[in-house]
Design an enzyme around this catalytic site. Structure first.
Site, short mmCIF file in Angstrom:
data_model
loop_
_atom_site.label_atom_id
_atom_site.label_comp_id
_atom_site.label_asym_id
_atom_site.label_seq_id
_atom_site.Cartn_x
_atom_site.Cartn_y
_atom_site.Cartn_z
N LYS A 141 -9.60 13.91 3.27
CA LYS A 141 -8.68 12.78 3.34
C LYS A 141 -7.76 13.02 4.52
O LYS A 141 -7.72 14.12 5.08
CB LYS A 141 -7.86 12.65 2.05
CG LYS A 141 -7.23 13.98 1.60
CD LYS A 141 -6.46 13.88 0.29
CE LYS A 141 -7.32 13.71 -0.93
NZ LYS A 141 -7.15 12.46 -1.62
N ARG A 142 -7.00 11.99 4.92
CA ARG A 142 -6.03 12.19 6.00
C ARG A 142 -5.14 13.41 5.71
O ARG A 142 -4.84 13.69 4.55
CB ARG A 142 -5.13 10.95 6.13
CG ARG A 142 -5.81 9.72 6.68
CD ARG A 142 -6.24 9.86 8.11
NE ARG A 142 -5.12 10.05 9.00
CZ ARG A 142 -5.07 9.61 10.25
NH1 ARG A 142 -6.09 8.92 10.75
NH2 ARG A 142 -4.03 9.83 11.01
N HIS A 172 0.79 -1.23 0.00
CA HIS A 172 0.00 0.00 0.00
C HIS A 172 0.82 1.27 0.00
O HIS A 172 0.24 2.36 0.05
CB HIS A 172 -0.93 0.03 1.22
CG HIS A 172 -2.12 -0.85 1.09
ND1 HIS A 172 -3.30 -0.42 0.55
CD2 HIS A 172 -2.30 -2.15 1.42
CE1 HIS A 172 -4.18 -1.41 0.56
NE2 HIS A 172 -3.60 -2.47 1.08
C1 LIG Z 1 -12.40 7.01 1.34
C2 LIG Z 1 -11.93 7.41 2.66
C3 LIG Z 1 -10.58 7.68 2.87
C4 LIG Z 1 -9.56 7.61 1.76
O1 LIG Z 1 -9.52 8.85 1.10
P1 LIG Z 1 -8.33 9.23 0.07
O2 LIG Z 1 -8.82 10.47 -0.57
O3 LIG Z 1 -8.23 8.09 -0.89
O4 LIG Z 1 -7.11 9.41 0.87
C5 LIG Z 1 -10.17 8.07 4.13
N1 LIG Z 1 -11.04 8.18 5.15
C6 LIG Z 1 -12.36 7.94 4.98
C7 LIG Z 1 -13.30 8.10 6.14
C8 LIG Z 1 -12.85 7.54 3.74
O5 LIG Z 1 -14.16 7.28 3.59
#
Ligand SMILES: *Cc1c(COP(=O)(O)O)cnc(C)c1O
Length: 836
Positions: free
Chosen positions: A572-573, A381
């Site tokens: 996102k994070r 990952h």
């Molecule tokens: C989909 C999702 C992520 C992943 O988001 P990315 O944009 O791919 O980093 C992280 N946290 C939650 C709660 C999500 O639903």
């Protein structure tokens, strides 16, 4: 390890009502009347409250038990079918499952939502308010954990036999509050009122830790090894039913809780040492206590390794136990089971399966290695070197002495083999060794995972290609046939049908419902991209979602946002590679241009952010502060706030995501090329009709290919350009000097212009950007601003934006996790995919 049997009927927490239901009702009826009757029965007899005096939490519990009843028949039927047909089973090992609320999702998958709504209305309650009481099981940090949850939904929907294995963290991902613009973490007590969705299985397993190893001669005169652990803990399985969408398959998620083998030492207690009597219980329960946040660096944390070993050992012992109970020889373990490692967290399983087969079940090395190596698959990952797990040898050998011996032998046999293939190539041997020798000696878990697996995959085309060319290139050269790509996906049930019922209704009306189980069916929407009347309805529907999010923002944060403005979203994070600060710098430059009068007519925009920062990640927390600071500045300035609003939504989670993705116009996917393995948020946006503004990174590349370059806002350096720039010597100051917009934003930050004169506040950020800028924010800034300008123009022309938005949904078929799961089943797991 010996197995202890004891009776424990139903999953409950201390002091909570038992899940045993009253006998004599038909509790699995599917009409509104039957659901209401079952609900009433559970409320009075399971929860023990009269209807008139029940709280909404009581009602939530009663309704969850009602829905669980419907799942149980199908669950037992699924298990019985698997047993009778002796099916091959996937054991999916993941340290994280970011599930999101069960109730509305299970109702959708059972196809019982309308009847349940009606049933609740008939007793005077509202389904939506009841569902809002469910605490989200946040047993994951972000994309990796959410992927595991989407996979479970798709596996059940496609009738694939799976047991998802993981840890039952008592405290999941922290809750994020924003205080004065700063992130504050509070603990997530998701189990405090009990969890109606889990069922404690009536057995337990024992896991060893520490101790030493011994050699002995067995009855046949063979020399054998054994581990004498210094400490033992008990693993208790809690099962959660995972229903597929409109199928009778209900798979299980089995999460392990740690307990002391002997939870209360009466002898010690009687001797007067009250604290000592409970110490072992406390130490053992620490293992499944709390989910680790990802730190910037993986530190040698013994508890983390203990967690990984604990759940992996429990899970493999469980598979061996089931295998033997079916009367099968362990030489055939790999025919019955295929075991997938979701990242390296469970990769200690390779050594643990070897130990179980050899030490506990007397198999020889060669047979055990053949079985192990053909059982495992490994999904990588990340390419970030600091995120690759490496354990210091002494820590590892102290906790898991027998596993270290086994890993040494795996490594020696592997390197002997490689030496025959690549004679006199010591440098290569050093690079490929499972034991890292640079500086402190370590066990390199990614190397163990590759050597011990039949299949290795990345999670998007670019990521797999970079894995093959860089991080794992020596292994790719040695066994190219092991490598493949499996681009991530997301479940359209939760991320479109459940979170966006209005758009789902509009799509159903236009093209029917076949797309629910085959997302490529959305292609049928394409002709509507030329239908102005339909496009008007499309836009109205999206404005409805934006209006609902605006109402939520008003309620939670007392800020007004205009639902007709462009919703520009980055959720996102928080991480520097995801570059939320690039987005923030662009907003600052718009602010400066509006203030100076350089810009007058701008497409009105609402910038929305959400995301958690790892508690120890100072720079990420400063970026949150920066966004909130800009929000405070912009939202209260009458010269600006009719054009710009900036909102940081606290506590980004699955349930908050379900509100946000449907309301987005623009999806910000702006990571430095080569750093985002795949991303899955981008796919949820696309399905809901948002247009991406992004770099050529991760799955963005594939999104752009599917949707067409005219329906995607591209900017920024490519991964090869970035690597060239780095080699030539990257100088961020050059970009600062060349770009007036960038200079004004960074100078303002440094001089305290945006922070009431406080020059120190953002200095660490500005200094980092000017002096190192590892993620090339400055190099991409001007291109980003240009792409943003273009996106704003496109949005202000509905005849241009409408088709773009609709085509994003119409062409999102590839990004269903159903497609991903089919590919794993065909190429790696050798599992048949069920009826469609
Ligand atoms: C989909 C999702 C992520 C992943 O988001 P990315 O944009 O791919 O980093 C992280 N946290 C939650 C709660 C999500 O639903």
């Amino acid at each position: 390890m010996p197995e202890q049997k004891h009776r424990a009927p139903t999953a409950q927490n201390d002091g909570q009502p038992r899940g045993d239901a009253p006998a004599g009702d038909d509790r699995t009826g599917t009409t509104a009347e039957e659901i209401a009757a079952s609900f009433h029965g559970h409320l009075t007899r399971t929860v023990g409250r009269p209807l008139e005096r029940s709280s909404v939490i009581d009602q939530y519990h009663a309704l969850s038990f009602t829905v669980r009843d419907s799942l149980m028949d199908q669950w037992l039927e699924t298990i019985e079918t698997y047993r009778q047909e002796d099916v091959r089973v996937l054991g999916y090992l993941s340290a994280e499952y970011l599930l999101g609320p069960h109730l509305p999702n299970d109702l959708l998958n059972l196809d019982l939502t309308p009847e349940t709504e009606q049933a609740m209305k008939s007793v005077g309650f509202d389904l939506e308010s009841i569902a809002a009481e469910e605490p989200e099981p946040g047993l994951g940090n972000g994309g990796l954990g959410r992927l595991a949850a989407c996979f479970l939904d798709s596996l059940s929907t496609l009738d694939v036999p799976v047991i998802g294995y993981g840890l039952r963290y008592e405290f999941g991902i922290f809750r994020q509050e924003i205080v004065d613009g700063w992130q504050v973490e509070t603990s997530d007590k998701w189990l405090q009122f009990g969890n109606p969705w889990e069922i404690q299985a009536s057995m337990s397993l024992v896991v060893g830790l520490f101790g030493h190893t011994e050699t002995y001669t067995d009855d046949q005169g063979a020399v054998r090894h054994r581990w004498v652990p210094g400490y033992k803990v008990k693993g208790i399985p809690f099962d959660t039913p995972i229903p597929g969408y409109k199928t009778r398959t209900v798979n299980r998620l089995r999460l392990w809780k740690s307990e002391a083998v002997d939870s209360f030492d009466l002898g010690v207690f009687n001797s007067g040492d009250y604290a000592g009597a409970v110490r072992s219980k406390m130490e053992s329960e620490t293992i499944s206590k709390v989910l680790y946040p990802p730190d910037e660096k993986v530190e040698g944390k013994r508890l983390r390794l203990t967690q990984q070993f604990f759940f992996t050992s429990c899970s493999l012992q469980d598979m061996v136990r089931i295998h033997l109970s079916l009367g099968k020889p362990l030489e055939e373990f790999d025919r019955k089971w295929t075991v997938q490692l979701n990242d390296t967290h469970p990769s200690i399983g390779i050594a643990e399966l070897m130990r179980l087969l050899m030490d506990e079940h007397e198999m020889g090395w060669d047979d055990a290695w053949r079985v192990t190596q053909t059982s495992f698959g490994y999904t990588n990952h990340t390419l970030l070197p600091e995120a690759l797990e490496r354990w210091p040898l002494d820590l590892f050998g102290n906790l898991l002495p027998r596993h270290l011996e086994i890993i040494f032998e795996i490594n020696q046999r592997f390197l002997d083999d490689m030496r025959r293939r690549y004679p006199n190539d010591d440098a290569r041997m050093r690079r490929m060794s499972i034991i890292g020798e640079d500086g402190e000696r370590t066990v390199q878990m990614a190397h163990l995972a590759v050597v011990g697996s039949k299949a290795v995959n990345g999670v998007a085309e670019l990521h797999t290609q970079l894995l093959e060319e860089t991080t794992l290139s020596d292994y790719y050269e040695a066994f190219p046939e092991r490598f493949s790509n499996k681009t991530n996906g997301v479940t359209p049930r939760r991320w479109l049908m459940l979170s966006n019922p209005e758009l789902t209704g509009l799509i159903n009306e236009a093209i029917g419902t076949d797309w629910h189980k085959d997302l490529y069916g959305l292609k049928l929407l394409e002709p509507y991209a030329r239908d102005t009347e339909f496009l008007n309805r499309w836009r109205k529907t999206q404005e409805g979602s934006k209006g609902r999010l605006a109402a939520y923002i008003k309620e939670m944060m007392s800020i007004d946002v205009d639902p007709t403005s462009m919703f520009d979203v980055q959720v996102k994070r928080l991480h520097e590679y995801k570059r939320q600060h690039l987005n923030a710098l662009h907003i600052l430059s718009l602010y400066c241009q509006i203030k100076s009068g350089a810009v007058k007519d701008l497409t009105p925009r609402t910038f929305l952010f959400g995301g958690k920062a790892a508690p120890s990640y100072t720079m990420a927390k400063l970026i949150i502060k920066l966004i909130c600071q800009i929000g405070a500045l912009v939202n209260s300035d009458p010269q600006v706030n009719h054009l710009l609003k900036v909102i940081f939504l606290p506590n980004y989670s699955v349930s908050l995501g379900q509100r946000i993705y449907p309301a987005a116009d623009l999806s910000e996917q702006i990571s430095t090329a080569g750093f985002e393995a795949s991303g899955t948020g981008c796919m949820k946006f696309m399905m809901n009709g948002a247009v991406t503004l992004g770099t050529l990174d991760g799955a963005n590349i594939e999104i752009r290919k599917e949707v067409g370059e005219e329906n995607f806002f591209l900017f920024g350096l490519t991964a090869p350009e970035i690597s060239d720039l780095r080699h030539a010597g990257y100088n961020p100051r050059g970009y600062y000097e060349k770009s007036p917009l960038l200079r004004e934003a960074l100078d303002g930050l440094r001089d305290g212009r945006f922070s009431n004169g406080d020059r120190g506040l953002f200095a660490p950020l500005v200094n980092d950007l000017l002096n190192s800028d590892r993620y090339l924010v400055l190099a991409d800034f001007d291109a980003y601003v240009a792409a943003q300008l273009e996106a704003g123009k496109a949005y202000s022309d509905p005849s241009r934006w409408g088709p773009m938005s609709l085509l994003n949904t119409a062409r999102s078929g590839k990004f269903s996790s159903d497609r991903t799961i089919r590919q794993y089943c065909e190429d790696i797991w050798e599992l048949p995919v069920g009826k469609r």
